[in-house]
Scaffold this active site. Sequence first.
Site, PDB file in Angstrom:
ATOM      1  N   LYS A 258       0.816  -1.214   0.000  1.00  0.00           N
ATOM      2  CA  LYS A 258       0.000   0.000   0.000  1.00  0.00           C
ATOM      3  C   LYS A 258       0.854   1.272   0.000  1.00  0.00           C
ATOM      4  O   LYS A 258       0.406   2.318  -0.433  1.00  0.00           O
ATOM      5  CB  LYS A 258      -0.974  -0.016   1.174  1.00  0.00           C
ATOM      6  CG  LYS A 258      -2.063  -1.087   0.951  1.00  0.00           C
ATOM      7  CD  LYS A 258      -3.159  -1.042   1.975  1.00  0.00           C
ATOM      8  CE  LYS A 258      -4.297  -1.974   1.610  1.00  0.00           C
ATOM      9  NZ  LYS A 258      -3.926  -3.408   1.750  1.00  0.00           N
TER      10      LYS A 258
HETATM   11  C1  LIG Z   1      -4.572  -4.478   1.143  1.00  0.00           C
HETATM   12  C2  LIG Z   1      -3.847  -5.775   1.051  1.00  0.00           C
HETATM   13  C3  LIG Z   1      -4.232  -6.780   0.123  1.00  0.00           C
HETATM   14  C4  LIG Z   1      -5.450  -6.651  -0.767  1.00  0.00           C
HETATM   15  O1  LIG Z   1      -5.297  -5.682  -1.770  1.00  0.00           O
HETATM   16  P1  LIG Z   1      -6.559  -5.136  -2.612  1.00  0.00           P
HETATM   17  O2  LIG Z   1      -6.043  -3.996  -3.392  1.00  0.00           O
HETATM   18  O3  LIG Z   1      -7.582  -4.721  -1.570  1.00  0.00           O
HETATM   19  O4  LIG Z   1      -7.067  -6.262  -3.456  1.00  0.00           O
HETATM   20  C5  LIG Z   1      -3.465  -7.928   0.049  1.00  0.00           C
HETATM   21  N1  LIG Z   1      -2.379  -8.113   0.845  1.00  0.00           N
HETATM   22  C6  LIG Z   1      -1.989  -7.170   1.751  1.00  0.00           C
HETATM   23  C7  LIG Z   1      -0.807  -7.445   2.614  1.00  0.00           C
HETATM   24  C8  LIG Z   1      -2.699  -5.975   1.881  1.00  0.00           C
HETATM   25  O5  LIG Z   1      -2.303  -5.044   2.781  1.00  0.00           O
END
Ligand SMILES: *Cc1c(COP(=O)(O)O)cnc(C)c1O
Length: 491
Positions: free
Chosen positions: A129
């Site tokens: 993220k």
């Molecule tokens: C947010 C997250 C996801 C999922 O990602 P999306 O964009 O919501 O599909 C998967 N793995 C981790 C570690 C995350 O923080």
Amino acid sequence: MHYVSTRATSASASRNPQEFSNILLAGLAPDGGLYLPAEYPQVSSAELDTWRTLSYADLAFEILRKFATDIPEADLKILVSKTYTPQVYKNARAGDAAADITPLRVLEEADGKTLILQALSNGPTLAFKDMAMQLLGNLFEYTLAKDEAQLNIFGATSGDTGSAAEYAMRGKRGVKVFMLSPHNKMSQFQTAQMFSLQDANIYNIAVEGVFDDCQDMVKAVSNDLAFKARHRIGTVNSINWARVVAQVVYYFRGYLAATSDNSQKVSFTVPSGNFGNICAGHIARMMGLPIDKLVAATNENDVLDEFFRTGVYRVRKSAETYHTSSPSMDISKASNFERFIYDLVGRDAARTHALFTKVETHGGFDLSGAPGSDGDEFKLVRKYGFQSGRSTHQDRLATIRDVEDDYGITIDPHTADGIKVAREHQVAGVPMIVLETALAAKFNEIILDALGMDAVRPAGFENIEALPQKFIVMGADVAAMKSYIAKNTAL
Ligand SMILES: *Cc1c(COP(=O)(O)O)cnc(C)c1O
């Protein structure tokens, strides 16, 4: 480049196309839809060739300038250069080059099949993220400074989003962050990451309740439009368009690093929750990137896997949503899915509106083409390259062990979901890239279960739990929350 809502019919409230900067701070469009470009910019093979030698920051600039056409290019260039630097993405595992920002590592080559890990989690909070949120922080500061404006970000987190948002916004002029989290429910590492921030513009609020209580409070405040406007409240949740588009860059980067000419194809497997990450892969493919398959990997919360197997989209009730050992993928519905469905139904906004109204009223829709279904567009899903699979707690533990034994690296439980599903979809001649969405240190409890030893922590995180913490504890009380925000946003 103009943006339209997935529900923008000529009669709707968002029929006017918007510029990038207008939707930067927006969540949903006024008609309840999500923003997408009016058409996807195309990348020719010749242009792709010229991108093969670019640094990550320069590649990000080339891609983002096609989308953020209302930001002067000289400004955009400065913003991406300061976002995608090795100083920010310094947590690469031993042997990987931090300067690559998202380094690739070949795990296995056998029988013409190549399995590759693309590290997206080397940023400050050890989850992918950061890739988008760091850019958002710099974009916010830039646009707010131009208008001498203030923005108060209000959100709820179960762990990864909150820390990524806080590290991206800490110390930024014009921005304050109010982040709700369920008291004593995050991992110790995640709690320490957020609460140890001492910056004056970061407000950590531990709510006595579960994540859903936090989210309900955010909704209650967001629905009070007068309060929202008076206190200049915005969000940075996963439907934010700038977050999605920032993620498009690493699909290009992964492709270019894994191939030597544009006649080759690659596939990606993406650990998925709200469909934000893999949606960026879909957009890269629509821009002309030679992606063969996009494989959505889910955990036991298999809303997306069910759709890509059957054509039936059925959101889950909260009682049907499992708390799993890959918690950042524990979702009941996939909030970015509407963006893909809009393309799947031929960009028909009225139809997209009808389908997602049915999600509200009937809990889902059925595009399988079976008698009585809502349509037969599921037959087009393979044309867009989508496939899927799911994994369980036992699969995760086994995969973490396998990867440790076979390749000597520790992966986190979300990435383990990806590797497990990727192996089921590999074909000879097409490299399979699995996106690493977090580093193992962030989910040490599961690593201990799987391996009987602690995950290695990147430098600087050794004693994070011992740092002084700054947070307040509050009951799940909307009125108290509003007065806290009002008091702390007063100029
Ligand atoms: C947010 C997250 C996801 C999922 O990602 P999306 O964009 O919501 O599909 C998967 N793995 C981790 C570690 C995350 O923080």
